[in-house]
Design an enzyme around this catalytic site. Structure first.
Site, short mmCIF file in Angstrom:
data_model
loop_
_atom_site.label_atom_id
_atom_site.label_comp_id
_atom_site.label_asym_id
_atom_site.label_seq_id
_atom_site.Cartn_x
_atom_site.Cartn_y
_atom_site.Cartn_z
N GLN A 1 6.06 -1.32 2.81
CA GLN A 1 6.63 -0.95 4.10
C GLN A 1 6.05 0.38 4.62
O GLN A 1 6.76 1.17 5.24
CB GLN A 1 8.15 -0.87 3.99
CG GLN A 1 8.83 -2.22 3.93
CD GLN A 1 8.72 -3.00 5.22
OE1 GLN A 1 8.69 -2.42 6.32
NE2 GLN A 1 8.64 -4.32 5.13
N SER A 2 4.79 0.58 4.41
CA SER A 2 4.13 1.84 4.81
C SER A 2 4.13 2.05 6.32
O SER A 2 3.59 1.22 7.07
CB SER A 2 2.69 1.84 4.29
OG SER A 2 1.94 2.88 4.88
N ASN A 3 4.69 3.16 6.75
CA ASN A 3 4.59 3.54 8.17
C ASN A 3 3.16 3.91 8.52
O ASN A 3 2.68 3.66 9.63
CB ASN A 3 5.51 4.74 8.45
CG ASN A 3 6.96 4.42 8.24
OD1 ASN A 3 7.46 3.41 8.73
ND2 ASN A 3 7.65 5.27 7.50
N ALA B 1 0.41 2.67 7.24
CA ALA B 1 -0.40 1.46 7.40
C ALA B 1 -0.18 0.85 8.78
O ALA B 1 -1.13 0.42 9.45
CB ALA B 1 -0.06 0.45 6.30
#
Length: 338
Positions: A79-81, A83
């Site tokens: 859930q990388s912001n 990325a």
């Protein structure tokens, strides 16, 4: 005073809606009874639902374009912001984007690998590689070899965009915030935010040092079990930034303030205080925070103000680094309170 003119000569692409708003949290301040609290709305940078990585990506993709890169590779958790914003930034510049996303957070929501940030990654055209943490390095090396064999020109961005190039975005933010505070009559002495991959805090520390303002930057650790290692990374990165923009200054270890009391069980795992902070800010101010970064950091602000830590200052600035795209996969712990 507000020099940092070297920033204006470096490769950069325009991605963010700047300056971001500086919003008073009057109802929250009244409820807490402490200093005036101001919210620097870096959740409103505009790129792919916004967030702090957009400032970093202006310089990172500026460098990529300057180097004639034709593909961008970066890393993060599922859930990388970072990325999500990288995929959006690459879409805006016509660059192919590969996201190496590791299963590092033990969160069991059924939508964790399909909704929220990862859903947006795909909508922005990102090539998503879902991996176990142990697989990332080998997959990355194989990918680079394949790109080289194809005569591609890859540009690699570290986790969080947190190298000296990316941190330039928050050196620039320090300059922007200083101007806004002067316009609003704010006594700028203390700034608080979520700290994780080090680039935001390092850039702020370097930026305020370069413009000659004595501002304490309080990073609320939301990811690293070893805060001493994080402090060392921030210090080294801040001085790397200063080497690029202002050779007159060097920062020392006493300029790095990291508070790990609110980390809880680890990265991506909200505490009860995190969830309470999210509800309180939504209900008092109509502002959304996320369970991973800004919500956890805001729980630190609330606790520290309630404990009377900031009674000697007039104004406290909190930087909202974004992250609300992940809210759907935390639905089971963020149900309405009323």
């Amino acid at each position: 005073m507000l020099k940092l003119t070297a920033l204006d000569t470096l490769p950069r692409v325009s991605l963010a809606h700047l300056p971001t708003p500086l919003q008073p949290l009057n109802r929250l301040g009244a409820a807490l009874g402490g200093p005036r609290i101001w919210l620097k709305r870096d959740d409103c940078t505009g790129l792919g639902t916004g967030g702090n990585k957009t400032r970093k990506l202006e310089f990172l993709l500026g460098e990529a374009v300057d180097q004639a890169a034709d593909v961008v590779v970066t890393f993060g958790a599922i859930q990388s912001n970072h990325a999500r914003q990288t995929a959006a930034a690459c879409a805006s510049q016509g660059l192919e984007c590969h996201l190496l996303l590791a299963r590092k957070v033990p969160w069991t929501d059924p939508g964790y690998e399909t909704l929220g940030n990862i859903q947006l990654d795909g909508l922005f055209g990102g090539h998503i590689h879902l991996l176990e943490s142990s697989e990332v390095e080998g997959h990355f090396e194989s990918m680079l070899s394949e790109f080289r064999a194809q005569n591609r020109r890859p540009y690699v961005i570290p986790v969080g965009g947190s190298n000296a190039t990316g941190a330039l975005g928050y050196a620039d933010c320090a300059r922007e915030l200083s101007i806004q505070c002067a316009e609003h009559g704010i006594e700028l002495t203390d700034v608080m935010h979520a700290t994780s991959s080090a680039g935001t805090q390092a850039g702020l520390v370097a930026g305020f040092a370069a413009i000659g303002e004595d501002v304490r930057i309080h990073g609320i650790n939301v990811s690293e079990p070893d805060s001493s290692e994080l402090e060392s990374v921030i210090l080294n990165l801040a001085n790397d930034v200063l080497e690029r923009v202002d050779l007159e200054h060097v920062v020392s270890a006493d300029a790095i303030h990291v508070d790990s009391r609110f980390l809880g069980e680890g990265y991506g795992l909200p505490t009860d205080e995190t969830l309470a902070a999210i509800h309180q800010l939504a209900e008092l101010e109509g502002v959304l925070f996320d369970p991973v970064y800004s919500g956890k950091a805001m729980s630190g602000l609330l606790a520290r103000v309630r404990d009377g830590e900031f009674t000697d200052i007039k104004d406290l600035v909190f930087i909202h680094t974004g992250g609300i795209a992940s809210l759907p996969v935390y639905n089971n712990v963020l149900r309405p309170s009323g």
